[in-house]
Scaffold this motif. Structure first.
Motif, PDB file in Angstrom:
ATOM      1  N   LEU A 188       0.838  -1.208   0.000  1.00 33.11           N
ATOM      2  CA  LEU A 188       0.000   0.000   0.000  1.00 33.11           C
ATOM      3  C   LEU A 188       0.871   1.254   0.000  1.00 33.11           C
ATOM      4  CD1 LEU A 188      -2.948  -0.813   2.463  1.00 33.11           C
ATOM      5  CD2 LEU A 188      -2.966  -0.767  -0.029  1.00 33.11           C
ATOM      6  N   GLY A 189       1.913   1.241   0.817  1.00 39.98           N
ATOM      7  CA  GLY A 189       2.817   2.394   0.868  1.00 39.98           C
ATOM      8  C   GLY A 189       3.437   2.662  -0.493  1.00 39.98           C
ATOM      9  N   ASN A 190       3.836   1.593  -1.181  1.00 40.47           N
ATOM     10  CA  ASN A 190       4.442   1.755  -2.509  1.00 40.47           C
ATOM     11  C   ASN A 190       3.446   2.344  -3.499  1.00 40.47           C
ATOM     12  OD1 ASN A 190       6.889   0.755  -1.718  1.00 40.47           O
ATOM     13  ND2 ASN A 190       6.558  -1.306  -2.507  1.00 40.47           N
ATOM     14  N   VAL A 191       2.240   1.810  -3.486  1.00 32.56           N
ATOM     15  CA  VAL A 191       1.244   2.268  -4.472  1.00 32.56           C
ATOM     16  C   VAL A 191       0.813   3.703  -4.166  1.00 32.56           C
ATOM     17  CG1 VAL A 191      -1.023   1.818  -5.482  1.00 32.56           C
ATOM     18  CG2 VAL A 191       0.504  -0.083  -4.974  1.00 32.56           C
ATOM     19  N   LEU A 192       0.650   4.042  -2.898  1.00 30.75           N
ATOM     20  CA  LEU A 192       0.279   5.420  -2.551  1.00 30.75           C
ATOM     21  C   LEU A 192       1.401   6.378  -2.973  1.00 30.75           C
ATOM     22  CD1 LEU A 192      -1.481   5.067   0.935  1.00 30.75           C
ATOM     23  CD2 LEU A 192      -2.512   5.126  -1.331  1.00 30.75           C
ATOM     24  N   ALA A 241       3.059   1.110   9.072  1.00 26.38           N
ATOM     25  CA  ALA A 241       3.888   1.080   7.851  1.00 26.38           C
ATOM     26  C   ALA A 241       3.636   2.323   7.002  1.00 26.38           C
ATOM     27  CB  ALA A 241       3.576  -0.186   7.043  1.00 26.38           C
ATOM     28  N   LEU A 242       2.387   2.767   6.939  1.00 30.18           N
ATOM     29  CA  LEU A 242       2.067   3.948   6.135  1.00 30.18           C
ATOM     30  C   LEU A 242       2.577   5.218   6.813  1.00 30.18           C
ATOM     31  CD1 LEU A 242      -1.527   3.015   4.903  1.00 30.18           C
ATOM     32  CD2 LEU A 242       0.644   2.815   3.677  1.00 30.18           C
ATOM     33  N   ALA A 243       2.519   5.232   8.137  1.00 29.88           N
ATOM     34  CA  ALA A 243       2.988   6.416   8.870  1.00 29.88           C
ATOM     35  C   ALA A 243       4.476   6.639   8.638  1.00 29.88           C
ATOM     36  CB  ALA A 243       2.698   6.257  10.358  1.00 29.88           C
ATOM     37  N   GLU A 244       5.218   5.534   8.492  1.00 31.71           N
ATOM     38  CA  GLU A 244       6.662   5.647   8.239  1.00 31.71           C
ATOM     39  C   GLU A 244       6.950   6.358   6.919  1.00 31.71           C
ATOM     40  OE1 GLU A 244       8.133   1.674   8.409  1.00 31.71           O
ATOM     41  OE2 GLU A 244       7.919   1.546  10.600  1.00 31.71           O
ATOM     42  N   ARG A 245       5.962   6.397   6.040  1.00 25.85           N
ATOM     43  CA  ARG A 245       6.170   7.000   4.721  1.00 25.85           C
ATOM     44  C   ARG A 245       5.402   8.312   4.567  1.00 25.85           C
ATOM     45  NH1 ARG A 245       6.296   2.047   0.578  1.00 25.85           N
ATOM     46  NH2 ARG A 245       7.473   3.595  -0.555  1.00 25.85           N
ATOM     47  N   SER A 246       4.985   8.875   5.697  1.00 26.46           N
ATOM     48  CA  SER A 246       4.117  10.057   5.628  1.00 26.46           C
ATOM     49  C   SER A 246       4.828  11.261   5.014  1.00 26.46           C
ATOM     50  CB  SER A 246       3.575  10.407   7.018  1.00 26.46           C
ATOM     51  OG  SER A 246       4.655  10.706   7.875  1.00 26.46           O
ATOM     52  N   GLY A 247       6.180  11.252   5.061  1.00 24.58           N
ATOM     53  CA  GLY A 247       6.917  12.358   4.459  1.00 24.58           C
ATOM     54  C   GLY A 247       6.550  12.525   2.996  1.00 24.58           C
ATOM     55  N   VAL A 303      -1.911   9.251  -4.274  1.00 24.13           N
ATOM     56  CA  VAL A 303      -3.215   9.143  -3.609  1.00 24.13           C
ATOM     57  C   VAL A 303      -2.965   8.892  -2.129  1.00 24.13           C
ATOM     58  CG1 VAL A 303      -5.231   7.603  -3.450  1.00 24.13           C
ATOM     59  CG2 VAL A 303      -4.381   8.323  -5.686  1.00 24.13           C
ATOM     60  N   ASN A 304      -3.853   9.372  -1.251  1.00 21.53           N
ATOM     61  CA  ASN A 304      -3.617   9.070   0.172  1.00 21.53           C
ATOM     62  C   ASN A 304      -4.823   8.485   0.907  1.00 21.53           C
ATOM     63  OD1 ASN A 304      -5.222  11.251   0.604  1.00 21.53           O
ATOM     64  ND2 ASN A 304      -3.791  12.372   1.910  1.00 21.53           N
ATOM     65  N   THR A 305      -5.860   8.105   0.148  1.00 27.03           N
ATOM     66  CA  THR A 305      -6.999   7.454   0.800  1.00 27.03           C
ATOM     67  C   THR A 305      -7.189   6.050   0.239  1.00 27.03           C
ATOM     68  OG1 THR A 305      -8.062   9.589   1.023  1.00 27.03           O
ATOM     69  CG2 THR A 305      -9.441   7.658   1.379  1.00 27.03           C
ATOM     70  N   ILE A 330       3.789  10.543   1.392  1.00 24.34           N
ATOM     71  CA  ILE A 330       2.373  10.333   1.058  1.00 24.34           C
ATOM     72  C   ILE A 330       1.416  11.104   1.966  1.00 24.34           C
ATOM     73  CG2 ILE A 330       2.802   8.050   0.063  1.00 24.34           C
ATOM     74  CD1 ILE A 330       1.789   6.741   2.515  1.00 24.34           C
ATOM     75  N   GLY A 331       1.943  11.788   2.953  1.00 26.94           N
ATOM     76  CA  GLY A 331       1.073  12.518   3.879  1.00 26.94           C
ATOM     77  C   GLY A 331       0.383  11.553   4.829  1.00 26.94           C
ATOM     78  N   THR A 332      -0.673  12.019   5.470  1.00 26.10           N
ATOM     79  CA  THR A 332      -1.411  11.153   6.392  1.00 26.10           C
ATOM     80  C   THR A 332      -2.357  10.270   5.589  1.00 26.10           C
ATOM     81  OG1 THR A 332      -1.313  12.856   8.074  1.00 26.10           O
ATOM     82  CG2 THR A 332      -2.939  11.115   8.406  1.00 26.10           C
ATOM     83  N   ALA A 333      -2.075   8.981   5.575  1.00 23.54           N
ATOM     84  CA  ALA A 333      -2.932   8.063   4.818  1.00 23.54           C
ATOM     85  C   ALA A 333      -4.223   7.818   5.585  1.00 23.54           C
ATOM     86  CB  ALA A 333      -2.198   6.755   4.581  1.00 23.54           C
ATOM     87  N   ILE A 334      -5.325   7.833   4.869  1.00 27.02           N
ATOM     88  CA  ILE A 334      -6.635   7.591   5.483  1.00 27.02           C
ATOM     89  C   ILE A 334      -7.151   6.244   4.989  1.00 27.02           C
ATOM     90  CG2 ILE A 334      -9.034   8.405   5.572  1.00 27.02           C
ATOM     91  CD1 ILE A 334      -7.682  11.228   4.898  1.00 27.02           C
ATOM     92  N   ILE A 335      -7.566   5.397   5.934  1.00 27.67           N
ATOM     93  CA  ILE A 335      -8.110   4.095   5.547  1.00 27.67           C
ATOM     94  C   ILE A 335      -9.592   4.060   5.920  1.00 27.67           C
ATOM     95  CG2 ILE A 335      -8.025   1.609   5.911  1.00 27.67           C
ATOM     96  CD1 ILE A 335      -5.043   1.881   6.427  1.00 27.67           C
ATOM     97  N   ARG A 336     -10.430   3.792   4.952  1.00 26.69           N
ATOM     98  CA  ARG A 336     -11.865   3.661   5.193  1.00 26.69           C
ATOM     99  C   ARG A 336     -12.303   2.242   4.851  1.00 26.69           C
ATOM    100  NH1 ARG A 336     -14.830   8.827   2.247  1.00 26.69           N
ATOM    101  NH2 ARG A 336     -13.801  10.490   3.413  1.00 26.69           N
ATOM    102  N   MET A 337     -13.322   1.759   5.557  1.00 25.88           N
ATOM    103  CA  MET A 337     -13.892   0.469   5.201  1.00 25.88           C
ATOM    104  C   MET A 337     -15.011   0.699   4.196  1.00 25.88           C
ATOM    105  SD  MET A 337     -11.852  -1.344   6.845  1.00 25.88           S
ATOM    106  CE  MET A 337     -12.439  -3.025   6.519  1.00 25.88           C
ATOM    107  N   ALA A 338     -15.165  -0.235   3.254  1.00 27.07           N
ATOM    108  CA  ALA A 338     -16.214  -0.146   2.239  1.00 27.07           C
ATOM    109  C   ALA A 338     -17.585  -0.146   2.915  1.00 27.07           C
ATOM    110  CB  ALA A 338     -16.101  -1.331   1.292  1.00 27.07           C
ATOM    111  N   GLU A 339     -18.575   0.414   2.230  1.00 26.73           N
ATOM    112  CA  GLU A 339     -19.899   0.570   2.852  1.00 26.73           C
ATOM    113  C   GLU A 339     -20.992  -0.294   2.236  1.00 26.73           C
ATOM    114  OE1 GLU A 339     -20.982   4.681   2.783  1.00 26.73           O
ATOM    115  OE2 GLU A 339     -19.415   5.254   4.225  1.00 26.73           O
ATOM    116  N   LEU A 340     -20.768  -0.808   1.044  1.00 31.80           N
ATOM    117  CA  LEU A 340     -21.881  -1.450   0.333  1.00 31.80           C
ATOM    118  C   LEU A 340     -21.985  -2.955   0.597  1.00 31.80           C
ATOM    119  CD1 LEU A 340     -21.592   0.488  -3.048  1.00 31.80           C
ATOM    120  CD2 LEU A 340     -23.173   0.905  -1.163  1.00 31.80           C
ATOM    121  N   GLY A 341     -21.050  -3.492   1.363  1.00 32.62           N
ATOM    122  CA  GLY A 341     -21.128  -4.905   1.733  1.00 32.62           C
ATOM    123  C   GLY A 341     -20.860  -5.845   0.571  1.00 32.62           C
ATOM    124  N   PRO A 342     -21.277  -7.123   0.724  1.00 28.71           N
ATOM    125  CA  PRO A 342     -20.912  -8.153  -0.248  1.00 28.71           C
ATOM    126  C   PRO A 342     -21.498  -7.926  -1.641  1.00 28.71           C
ATOM    127  CG  PRO A 342     -21.951  -9.107   1.719  1.00 28.71           C
ATOM    128  CD  PRO A 342     -22.049  -7.636   1.858  1.00 28.71           C
TER     129      PRO A 342
END
Ligand code: ZN
Length: 308
Positions: A229-233, A261-267, A238-240, A269-281
């Motif tokens: 994720l850190g590499n792709v961000l 792991a993402l915080a280590e790369r904040s320089g 992108v940071n979300t 990518i900034g503050t990465a935000i992780i959200r859980m999906a909302e629409l379910g299966p």
């Protein structure tokens, strides 16, 4: 425009085929699921044809866990479903049978489309999507659009190599992320260390309630996921991240380590935000239905053969 008509979205998974009938302007009319036939591609075509034939719908979208042929009408590579899928003209075959437009899409891109339009990312324009399931899928939205390419191949987050010399992946490569953090991998890795886990949920439950090997397996998976994720961000700017899929609940057990792991790369990518999906299966099937609307609309704008 197909504003008042119905589309069927179908999401072909390793164990279940989920479907939804969507009415533009009204929303979900019906939904359901059936077991994925174990008889290979022919059985899957038959099941989708029977499902679509029995539903009142004007267009069908089918999400599959793999890549499509260059023209988008067939399947090219589906690592986690049994059988030979290369060159199967799935869209053409189903379309011939039901007489309505049928469009194919990658399942993770369909999931992302649904979450971007109506789910956890509806207020965002730039997002990385991750589906944690049997394998790991991905998609990227830039400037409010899901990135698409020939064969619907952009976004294969699960096949970023994070363990060179590691285990062989269904795609043929060695050490892909999904060989460490996919749902199947969690179980395989735990069992190789003596765990009795039979499902990814078992791995999470045993990690929380025992001193067995499961905790180490989840830690390892989280480290790999955080790395990729850190590499792709970093690569995309992108940071979300929106996380979904059938094994998304396992992410809770990995979240802390991934965020570290993402915080280590904040320089970068900034503050990465992780959200859980909302629409379910149903998200993948919904996204496939949205693709069907677009596809059928595009077809309607083409002049009829021999017409004026
Ligand atoms: Zn792979």
């Amino acid at each position: 425009m197909l504003n008042s008509t119905a589309t069927l979205g179908v999401d072909v998974g390793g164990t279940r085929i989920k479907w939804v009938r969507w009415i533009a302007g009204a929303g979900i009319a019906e939904q359901g699921q059936l077991p994925t036939p174990r008889t290979g591609p022919a059985g899957v075509v038959e099941a989708i044809g029977a499902l679509a034939g029995g539903q009142q719908c004007d267009a069908v979208g089918v999400g599959v866990p793999g890549h499509l042929t260059d023209d988008g009408r067939g399947t090219r590579m589906i690592p986690n479903l049994p059988g030979e899928w290369a060159g199967l003209r799935l869209a053409d075959q189903v379309e011939e049978r039901i007489g309505h437009p049928v469009v194919l899409t990658n399942d993770a891109r369909a999931f992302a489309r649904a979450e971007l339009d109506h789910g956890a990312a509806r207020d965002l324009a730039n997002v990385l999507f991750v589906t944690l399931g049997t394998g790991i899928g991905g998609a990227l939205a830039l400037n409010g659009k899901i990135l698409r390419s020939r064969g619907d191949a952009v976004g294969e987050l699960g096949h970023m190599i994070c363990r060179p010399g590691g285990r062989r992946c269904g795609c043929g490569a060695i050490g892909c992320l999904e060989t460490v953090a996919g749902g199947s991998a969690l179980v395989t890795c735990a069992r190789a260390l003596g765990s009795a886990a039979e499902t990814p949920d078992d791995v999470v439950r045993l990690a929380e309630s025992t001193d067995g090997p499961e905790r180490g397996v989840l830690l390892d998976a989280a480290q790999a996921l955080g790395l990729v994720l850190g590499n792709v961000l970093a690569y995309t700017g992108v940071n979300t991240v929106v996380i979904g899929g059938g094994v998304a609940s396992a992410f809770d057990a990995m979240r802390e380590r991934v965020q570290l792991a993402l915080a280590e790369r904040s320089g970068l990518i900034g503050t990465a935000i992780i959200r859980m999906a909302e629409l379910g299966p149903i998200a993948g099937a919904l996204g496939a239905a949205f693709e069907a609307i677009e596809y059928a609309d595009a077809r309607l704008t083409l002049p009829a053969p021999g017409g004026t």
